[in-house]
Design a protein around this motif. Sequence first.
Motif, short mmCIF file in Angstrom:
data_model
loop_
_atom_site.label_atom_id
_atom_site.label_comp_id
_atom_site.label_asym_id
_atom_site.label_seq_id
_atom_site.Cartn_x
_atom_site.Cartn_y
_atom_site.Cartn_z
N LEU A 120 0.83 -1.21 0.00
CA LEU A 120 0.00 0.00 0.00
C LEU A 120 0.86 1.26 0.00
O LEU A 120 0.49 2.27 -0.62
CB LEU A 120 -0.93 0.00 1.22
N ALA A 121 2.01 1.20 0.68
CA ALA A 121 2.91 2.36 0.71
C ALA A 121 3.54 2.63 -0.65
O ALA A 121 3.94 3.76 -0.93
CB ALA A 121 4.01 2.13 1.76
N CYS A 122 3.62 1.60 -1.49
CA CYS A 122 4.17 1.78 -2.84
C CYS A 122 3.18 2.44 -3.79
O CYS A 122 3.59 3.09 -4.77
CB CYS A 122 4.56 0.42 -3.43
N LEU A 123 1.88 2.26 -3.54
CA LEU A 123 0.87 2.63 -4.53
C LEU A 123 0.76 4.13 -4.80
O LEU A 123 0.62 4.53 -5.97
CB LEU A 123 -0.48 2.06 -4.11
N PRO A 124 0.82 5.03 -3.78
CA PRO A 124 0.70 6.46 -4.11
C PRO A 124 1.82 6.95 -5.02
O PRO A 124 1.56 7.69 -5.98
CB PRO A 124 0.77 7.14 -2.73
N TYR A 125 3.05 6.55 -4.75
CA TYR A 125 4.17 6.95 -5.60
C TYR A 125 4.02 6.37 -7.00
O TYR A 125 4.26 7.06 -8.00
CB TYR A 125 5.47 6.46 -4.96
N ALA A 148 1.22 5.52 -8.48
CA ALA A 148 0.12 6.21 -9.15
C ALA A 148 0.55 7.59 -9.65
O ALA A 148 0.18 8.02 -10.75
CB ALA A 148 -1.07 6.33 -8.21
N LEU A 149 1.36 8.29 -8.84
CA LEU A 149 1.83 9.61 -9.22
C LEU A 149 2.70 9.55 -10.47
O LEU A 149 2.54 10.34 -11.40
CB LEU A 149 2.60 10.22 -8.06
N LYS A 150 3.60 8.58 -10.51
CA LYS A 150 4.50 8.45 -11.66
C LYS A 150 3.71 8.07 -12.93
O LYS A 150 3.98 8.59 -14.02
CB LYS A 150 5.56 7.39 -11.37
N ILE A 151 2.76 7.18 -12.79
CA ILE A 151 1.96 6.78 -13.95
C ILE A 151 1.14 7.97 -14.46
O ILE A 151 0.99 8.18 -15.67
CB ILE A 151 1.04 5.60 -13.58
N ALA A 152 0.62 8.77 -13.53
CA ALA A 152 -0.14 9.96 -13.92
C ALA A 152 0.74 10.93 -14.71
O ALA A 152 0.31 11.49 -15.73
CB ALA A 152 -0.72 10.64 -12.68
N TRP A 153 1.96 11.13 -14.26
CA TRP A 153 2.87 12.03 -14.98
C TRP A 153 3.21 11.48 -16.36
O TRP A 153 3.29 12.23 -17.33
CB TRP A 153 4.14 12.25 -14.16
N LEU A 154 3.42 10.19 -16.44
CA LEU A 154 3.71 9.59 -17.74
C LEU A 154 2.52 9.73 -18.70
O LEU A 154 2.69 9.82 -19.92
CB LEU A 154 4.07 8.11 -17.57
N ALA A 155 1.31 9.75 -18.13
CA ALA A 155 0.11 9.89 -18.94
C ALA A 155 -0.20 11.34 -19.30
O ALA A 155 -1.18 11.62 -20.00
CB ALA A 155 -1.09 9.29 -18.20
#
Length: 279
Positions: free
Chosen positions: A16-21, A23-30
């Motif tokens: 769960l601690a991995c997921l926010p980071y 998600a943030l990186k995937i959002a920036w890539l998108a």
Amino acid sequence: MPVARRRLVVCAATVLACLPYLALKIAWLAGSSVGIRSGAAGAGMHDERYVVGNLITVGMELVAIGLLLALTFPWGRRVPGWLLVVPVWVAAGLLAPIALGLPVGLVLQALAGGVPSSGDDGLEAWVYAVVYGGFVLQAVGVLTAFGWHARERWPDWARARRLRSSPATVVAIGVVVGFGLLHLVWALAGDAAAAPEGFETVAQRTYLAATGVLVLAAALAGPAAIAWVGTAVTVLAGPTQLLLAHEGHVGAVVPVAAVLASIGGLWLVRTLLVSRRVT
């Protein structure tokens, strides 16, 4: 709490601690600008350097999740030992200084006043809380899960202490001690001691101090587990500082120290592993 359940709790919490980071990186890539304060910084996210960096860090987070699962569930015992040890060692080198330095740095920053980051990269303040808070939890979770796995799988190595020093090992220890002390000087003197660029605030300098303490642990600590984490920090600290250098600018001290420390750290790794195989 039963051991098996405790391991599941640590695994789930760390994933769960991995997921926010992630998600943030995937959002920036998108193409999203979430967490980006200025238009210039948002445009910079499409530069090749940042795109490649974001892709690499997404891959690293996915590897971390896979490691946690392998270290938690019985099928992980069938994974070759080196395939677990190497990425966990890398994770320890990257995350341990953050896990040690961030909590102390935030307290010192609160006492000194100001903000933990220099704020010149266009990111919102909450991004740092999400990213670095997640890194602290990941460091604790991954190393805890690996510690349990290692004690069961390689009990003799986990109890071992460093091998008898050879002349080459003594030289390596001297180099590594110097690198650790240099980080402590950088933490106190900053630019006056040719410190890596981008470490300006109290919290950021505390990270340098934490790195120095862990590097010294690689050279001076007895227990293999502490030395193992310290060697990872020693080998990776210099290259990481070069890769993250502000606009790619570094002085002469940082690359020379990075090369010497990485060589010395790798030699200390050899002293830990030379007579033992991880299977």
